[in-house]
Structures are given as C-alpha cells and as structure tokens.
Design an enzyme around this catalytic site. Structure first.
Site, mmCIF file in Angstrom:
data_model
loop_
_atom_site.group_PDB
_atom_site.id
_atom_site.type_symbol
_atom_site.label_atom_id
_atom_site.label_comp_id
_atom_site.label_asym_id
_atom_site.label_seq_id
_atom_site.Cartn_x
_atom_site.Cartn_y
_atom_site.Cartn_z
ATOM 1 N N LYS A 196 4.824 -0.808 -9.981
ATOM 2 C CA LYS A 196 3.830 -1.747 -9.433
ATOM 3 C C LYS A 196 2.471 -1.050 -9.471
ATOM 4 O O LYS A 196 2.195 -0.157 -8.673
ATOM 5 C CB LYS A 196 4.257 -2.067 -8.012
ATOM 6 C CG LYS A 196 3.588 -3.151 -7.197
ATOM 7 C CD LYS A 196 2.178 -3.517 -7.402
ATOM 8 C CE LYS A 196 1.386 -3.381 -6.116
ATOM 9 N NZ LYS A 196 -0.039 -3.298 -6.346
ATOM 10 N N GLY A 248 -0.600 6.960 -3.043
ATOM 11 C CA GLY A 248 -1.591 6.081 -2.435
ATOM 12 C C GLY A 248 -2.038 6.637 -1.104
ATOM 13 O O GLY A 248 -1.960 7.847 -0.858
ATOM 14 N N SER A 249 -2.455 5.754 -0.240
ATOM 15 C CA SER A 249 -3.041 6.201 1.023
ATOM 16 C C SER A 249 -1.975 6.666 2.015
ATOM 17 O O SER A 249 -0.816 6.240 1.947
ATOM 18 C CB SER A 249 -3.846 5.063 1.632
ATOM 19 O OG SER A 249 -2.982 3.973 1.886
ATOM 20 N N THR A 250 -2.392 7.502 2.947
ATOM 21 C CA THR A 250 -1.469 8.003 3.973
ATOM 22 C C THR A 250 -0.975 6.842 4.842
ATOM 23 O O THR A 250 0.196 6.799 5.225
ATOM 24 C CB THR A 250 -2.180 9.073 4.823
ATOM 25 O OG1 THR A 250 -2.498 10.159 3.942
ATOM 26 C CG2 THR A 250 -1.301 9.590 5.951
ATOM 27 N N GLU A 270 2.979 10.880 -2.466
ATOM 28 C CA GLU A 270 1.765 11.638 -2.810
ATOM 29 C C GLU A 270 0.612 10.910 -2.132
ATOM 30 O O GLU A 270 0.215 9.840 -2.583
ATOM 31 C CB GLU A 270 1.536 11.634 -4.321
ATOM 32 C CG GLU A 270 2.637 12.254 -5.140
ATOM 33 C CD GLU A 270 2.612 13.763 -5.129
ATOM 34 O OE1 GLU A 270 1.671 14.340 -4.527
ATOM 35 O OE2 GLU A 270 3.527 14.358 -5.694
ATOM 36 N N CYS A 304 -7.424 12.360 -5.002
ATOM 37 C CA CYS A 304 -6.717 12.720 -3.766
ATOM 38 C C CYS A 304 -6.933 14.193 -3.420
ATOM 39 O O CYS A 304 -7.028 14.554 -2.257
ATOM 40 C CB CYS A 304 -5.241 12.418 -3.916
ATOM 41 S SG CYS A 304 -4.547 13.055 -5.433
ATOM 42 N N GLU A 401 -10.695 11.326 5.111
ATOM 43 C CA GLU A 401 -10.859 11.211 3.664
ATOM 44 C C GLU A 401 -11.857 10.094 3.333
ATOM 45 O O GLU A 401 -11.702 8.967 3.788
ATOM 46 C CB GLU A 401 -9.500 10.891 3.025
ATOM 47 C CG GLU A 401 -9.553 10.896 1.520
ATOM 48 C CD GLU A 401 -8.229 10.493 0.898
ATOM 49 O OE1 GLU A 401 -7.626 9.516 1.364
ATOM 50 O OE2 GLU A 401 -7.798 11.163 -0.051
HETATM 51 P P1 NDP Z 1 -3.094 2.232 -1.134
HETATM 52 O O1 NDP Z 1 -2.115 3.024 -0.369
HETATM 53 O O2 NDP Z 1 -3.776 1.114 -0.466
HETATM 54 O O3 NDP Z 1 -2.393 1.586 -2.421
HETATM 55 C C1 NDP Z 1 -1.556 2.315 -3.279
HETATM 56 C C2 NDP Z 1 -0.571 1.343 -3.924
HETATM 57 O O4 NDP Z 1 0.302 0.824 -2.931
HETATM 58 C C3 NDP Z 1 -1.244 0.136 -4.575
HETATM 59 O O5 NDP Z 1 -0.501 -0.237 -5.706
HETATM 60 C C4 NDP Z 1 -1.119 -0.913 -3.463
HETATM 61 O O6 NDP Z 1 -1.195 -2.229 -3.931
HETATM 62 C C5 NDP Z 1 0.263 -0.586 -2.932
HETATM 63 N N1 NDP Z 1 0.488 -1.059 -1.567
HETATM 64 C C6 NDP Z 1 -0.414 -1.464 -0.631
HETATM 65 N N2 NDP Z 1 0.223 -1.798 0.521
HETATM 66 C C7 NDP Z 1 1.548 -1.589 0.305
HETATM 67 C C8 NDP Z 1 2.721 -1.729 1.122
HETATM 68 N N3 NDP Z 1 2.655 -2.137 2.379
HETATM 69 N N4 NDP Z 1 3.918 -1.401 0.590
HETATM 70 C C9 NDP Z 1 4.002 -0.951 -0.679
HETATM 71 N N5 NDP Z 1 2.942 -0.809 -1.499
HETATM 72 C C10 NDP Z 1 1.722 -1.115 -1.020
HETATM 73 O O7 NDP Z 1 -4.070 3.285 -1.741
HETATM 74 P P2 NDP Z 1 -5.233 3.025 -2.789
HETATM 75 O O8 NDP Z 1 -4.750 2.286 -3.941
HETATM 76 O O9 NDP Z 1 -6.359 2.445 -2.043
HETATM 77 O O10 NDP Z 1 -5.530 4.535 -3.298
HETATM 78 C C11 NDP Z 1 -6.325 5.418 -2.616
HETATM 79 C C12 NDP Z 1 -5.490 6.387 -1.805
HETATM 80 O O11 NDP Z 1 -4.489 6.999 -2.573
HETATM 81 C C13 NDP Z 1 -6.329 7.528 -1.266
HETATM 82 O O12 NDP Z 1 -6.066 7.724 0.096
HETATM 83 C C14 NDP Z 1 -5.864 8.739 -2.055
HETATM 84 O O13 NDP Z 1 -5.997 9.934 -1.399
HETATM 85 C C15 NDP Z 1 -4.459 8.403 -2.362
HETATM 86 N N6 NDP Z 1 -4.023 9.074 -3.579
HETATM 87 C C16 NDP Z 1 -3.173 10.151 -3.474
HETATM 88 C C17 NDP Z 1 -2.789 10.845 -4.595
HETATM 89 C C18 NDP Z 1 -1.860 12.001 -4.498
HETATM 90 O O14 NDP Z 1 -1.324 12.396 -5.518
HETATM 91 N N7 NDP Z 1 -1.629 12.590 -3.343
HETATM 92 C C19 NDP Z 1 -3.286 10.462 -5.931
HETATM 93 C C20 NDP Z 1 -4.133 9.330 -5.920
HETATM 94 C C21 NDP Z 1 -4.479 8.659 -4.774
HETATM 95 P P3 NDP Z 1 -2.648 -2.921 -3.994
HETATM 96 O O15 NDP Z 1 -3.414 -2.204 -5.033
HETATM 97 O O16 NDP Z 1 -2.352 -4.304 -4.385
HETATM 98 O O17 NDP Z 1 -3.231 -2.793 -2.622
#
Ligand code: NDP
Length: 489
Positions: A196, A248-250, A270, A304, A401
């Site tokens: 996804k 994604g986000s924490t 991650e 990140c 962050e």
């Molecule tokens: P999000 O956590 O909002 O989204 C990440 C993914 O999860 C997207 O595909 C999102 O869909 C999906 N998503 C959102 N809500 C849910 C849910 N409840 N259940 C399952 N999936 C969900 O993060 P961002 O996309 O805004 O990315 C930025 C964040 O990611 C930053 O905090 C960054 O630090 C972190 N990050 C960490 C990395 C690492 O390797 N540690 C690498 C890259 C980023 P949708 O796009 O539709 O909202």
C-alpha cells in the site's frame, strides 16, 4: 531563463547566474487513470472511486489513482495467498532469483522514466531521484536477487522457511526506494506481498507494477493497492496476513502495533527520528559543513534519519555556524525538475503547514532563526532552508520531528555532554559523528542510542547495510541480511 543565485553572492561579494537546466519530461508515459494491481492485472476499485495525485512543485494534477477499500485488500490478499501456495513457495529459489533480477534490469532500463515520475509526484529534485533513489532501488532488487538461491548460506544451520503473505505500507518521502526495500527481500525469501503506497506519491509504485507485469512474474506474487490510511488499516487488520512491514510516522506505528498485538502477525516498524549530527572540535570543518547540509537539506529534510539536531562543540560553534550560513546561501531552492536545484518542493500542502507551524513554534519559544533569503516559485509548496540557534534542550523544535528543511543547533563542551544531549530524545534512529580521531568515533558510536551511525559522513545508504531504529523510531531492520531474516520464520 537565467536564474539568479542571490544570497551567497552577497556574502562573498560575488555574483553569478545559472541557466536553467530542465530535465525533459516528454519521454514519460503517465496514464490519466490508474487502477489497482491485483492478481497480475490492473483492476477497477470496488468503490469505483479515484483520488487525484498532484505535482507539489506546481499544484497540477498528474493522474487519478484508484481508492482501494477493504474488499480490494481482501481480493489482493487472496491473490497473494494463492500465488504463495501454488507457485512462489514451491518454485526453486534459483528461478525466483531470475524473476527478481529481471525486475531489477527492467527498472534499470527505465531508470530515467522512474526518476522523472518520482520527482513530479514527490517534489524531490531530479538530481536526487536520478542519482540516489532510483539507482538504490534497482540495487536492492539486484542485491536480494543474489541471495534468493543462497539462503542456506546466508543463514547456516537453520531451516529456511518463508512467512507467507506480507502486508507492506510505505510513506511518501522515498516512494520507489521504500517499495524496493520492502518487496525485494520479501520475494527473495519466498513470500508474496500486498503493498500500500502513500496516497500523495503512488505513481512510481504503479510504474513498478507495470514492470512487474511485463517481467512475467507469476500473477499475485506482488499486488499493489493504492488508497488512504484506511486502506493501510484494512491491510493491517486482514486475518490472512503473516507479517506487516511498515514505514511511516510513529503515531501510525503505534496504532499498527496495538492492532496486531493479539495476533500471530510478525512486524517491523521503521518510524520517525530526530537524529543528532555531532561535530567535535577536531573535525574537518569544511567537510562537516557539507555533511550538515546533506544531513538536513537532502530531500527537503523529508528523511526519517535526517540530521535534524546539530550538536557542535562550543569551541568551534561560531565558525561552524558562519560556514553553514555561507553554504546555505549558495543552495538553489525551486523547481525540482531543474538539474541545478538543491532543495525542491515540500511533498504536500499539509506537510508545508506542519513545517511552518514548527517554524512559528521555534520563533515563539525564543530561538534565533536564520532563513535563506531566496525567492521561491509562487505556485507549489516550498520552504526556505532554515536553522535555529539559541534554543533549550527541552524546546519543542529540538524534541519533535519536523520532517522538513529545518535544523536546530545546540552546543556542548564535553563529549559526555554531547552523548547526553544526543540521547535525550524519544527517538533513536540515526546519528552522525565528525572527528579526526578513530578512538572518539568508537567511544561515541558505542554510547549513542541510534540504529545507524555515520562517521564523517551522513545519509549514506547501501542495500547490504541494515537500517532501523530504537525507542520510538521502531524496531526491526531493513537492508542487508537482517532485512532478509525478517521475512523468514
Ligand atoms: P504516515 O504514518 O502517516 O503514513 C505512512 C503510510 O501509512 C502511508 O501509506 C499511509 O497512508 C499509511 N497509513 C496511514 N494511517 C494508517 C493506519 N491507521 N493504518 C495503516 N496504514 C496507515 O507517515 P507519512 O506518510 O506522513 O510519512 C512521514 C513519516 O514517516 C515521518 O514521521 C517519518 O519519520 C517516517 N518515516 C520513517 C522512515 C524510517 O525508515 N524509519 C522512513 C521514511 C519515513 P496515507 O498516505 O494514505 O496516509
């Protein structure tokens, strides 16, 4: 049109112009509408709904993309399970390797197309997508293709058994690279996947779907379901998923961990970071300044592991900050498709608002701000490279962050103080250490709570090297043998 490089020149009393050097976009093929990739073909979403993906550099619509819901996720998981049971798990590993190599080569052949689409959809500079993201993504497929038929050598004296079907969720900051990080090791270890992608940057994952279809990979081994957060949640909650790999986000990472707590699903997370880049007084300062720039302004700071907290030894702080400001004034901010551009567009309006909110918080907290005095395009989402000095360790801009081109700068007197300040964070993803002495590097790297530490460099990535964090930055590793192991029982 000649672009005037203004501010740095004022500092040095110099002035020069860059002629624009735009990357051609005439060779790329984007469809007006993209469907879901399930069972080896593109299928319409059961909701019948599509959402728009826009170019953040000029706010123009690039394409419409299918909104996958629970039903589509179910269809994709079923297709992946069927492919896993009937084809992929019983296929000789050397044959699995051939398919992964084929994907890598097809991607490499179409690297320029991938780079252009990635920059259009995400706002990152064409130089970055061309020279970093796309080559690294290809290398992940090549690297893991190499392991696919050598798993018993990678993990001697243990039975090699794949997990089954992995649900994979990626963010918008490195769309194609994150897709490669997730898909390549999963396939090499014998699993099938449902991916996804993030809603603001789905296009390169859909290009990858076209390549996967053209590669002849058996239907259902890779499925790509675009959509919103609820599409991701449906994947996480599907009962027939064996593993969730999330970047994604924490905040969302915590929701996922709770959702799978009482299940057998394996998980790697991650998440975010607030990584310290530490400059000791004996460091090669000019190189360190380049490392600071790369650490925080690479990919507009949407990284990140960005070196977003600079810790400088007090004795060299003034000279480092001066050199840093001078270097910042030479950064070109603007059109991501111009090969001269150093800092492109912020990925979305929502993210720009978050960054601007933090800049205001920094000012309100009494920190001293310096921002590059450059002009940015009127249309699109742009943030000028920004640094803050004179702030407290407890200030929100030093703790939270920001995920944008905003750096906080603090000083320290002793190495112990640097370690304490660096570790005083809810995150533990990465760190940088700049010094002339190997013994200092070893001392610091053993005491910093960070999953990845760069010495006299920053933001260097390689498929052979594991990547991941501690504390609120998540758990599990991607890349290298660690990344492969997490797709095996
Ligand atoms: P999000 O956590 O909002 O989204 C990440 C993914 O999860 C997207 O595909 C999102 O869909 C999906 N998503 C959102 N809500 C849910 C849910 N409840 N259940 C399952 N999936 C969900 O993060 P961002 O996309 O805004 O990315 C930025 C964040 O990611 C930053 O905090 C960054 O630090 C972190 N990050 C960490 C990395 C690492 O390797 N540690 C690498 C890259 C980023 P949708 O796009 O539709 O909202």
């Amino acid at each position: 049109m000649a672009k005037k490089k203004e501010s740095g020149n004022q500092a040095n009393g110099l002035s020069w112009d860059y002629s624009a050097s735009p990357e051609s976009i005439s060779h790329i093929q984007l469809k007006a509408k993209y469907d879901l990739f399930i069972g080896g073909e593109f299928v319409k979403p059961s909701s019948g709904k599509y959402f728009k993906t826009i170019n953040p550099a000029n706010e123009e619509v690039l394409a419409e993309v299918a909104y996958g819901n629970e039903k589509d996720i179910d269809k994709a998981v079923k297709a992946a399970r069927k492919a896993y049971t009937e084809v992929w798990s019983v296929m000789p590993p050397k044959d699995r390797a051939k398919y992964i190599y084929r994907i890598a080569r097809l991607m490499q052949e179409r690297a320029r197309e991938f780079a252009v689409i990635e920059s259009l959809d995400s706002g990152k500079t064409i130089r970055e997508s061309r020279d970093v993201d796309v080559p690294l993504a290809c290398n992940h497929f090549f690297y893991y293709a190499g392991w696919a038929d050598k798993l018993e050598y990678a993990f001697p004296n243990r039975p090699i058994e794949s997990l089954g079907v992995a649900g994979q969720i990626t963010p918008w900051n490195f769309p194609i690279l994150m897709a490669a990080w997730k898909i390549a090791p999963a396939l090499a270890a014998g699993n099938c996947v449902v991916l996804k992608p993030a809603e603001t940057t789905p296009l390169t994952a859909l290009k990858l779907a076209e390549i996967i279809r053209d590669s002849g990979l058996p239907a259902g081994v890779v499925n790509i379901v675009t959509g919103y957060g609820d599409t991701g949640a449906a994947l996480v909650n599907h009962p027939d998923i064996d593993k969730i790999a999330f970047t994604g986000s924490t905040g969302v990472g915590k929701i996922i961990q709770k959702a799978i707590a009482a299940t057998n699903k394996k998980c790697t997370l991650e998440l975010g970071g607030k990584s310290a880049n530490i400059i000791l007084e004996d460091a090669p300062l000019d190189q360190a300044v380049e490392g600071i720039i790369n650490g925080i302004f690479f990919n507009q700071g949407h990284v990140c592991c960005a070196g977003s907290r600079l810790l400088v030894q007090e004795s060299v702080a003034d000279v480092v900050v001066k050199k840093l400001k001078d270097r910042m004034k030479t950064l070109l901010v603007g059109d991501p498709m111009d090969k001269n551009t150093d800092v492109g567009a912020v990925n979305s309006k929502a993210q720009l608002e978050i960054i601007e909110k933090y800049i205001k918080i920094g000012i309100d907290e009494g920190a001293e701000m310096f921002q590059v005095d450059c002009t940015v395009p009127k249309k699109g989402y742009y943030c000028k490279p920004t640094i803050f000095t004179n702030l407290a360790q407890s200030s929100r801009i030093a703790q939270e962050e920001i995920f944008g081109p905003v750096l906080t700068i603090q000083t320290f007197r002793t190495v112990d103080e640097a370690i304490q300040k660096a570790n005083n964070s809810p995150y533990g993803l990465a760190a940088g250490v700049w010094t002339d002495k190997g013994s200092r590097i070893f001392n610091l790297t053993t005491k910093l709570d960070a999953g990845v530490i760069w010495a006299n460099s920053y933001n260097k990535f390689d498929p052979t090297s594991p990547f991941g964090g501690f504390k609120e930055s998540g758990f599990g590793r991607e890349g290298g043998l660690h990344g492969l192991a997490s797709y095996l029982k």
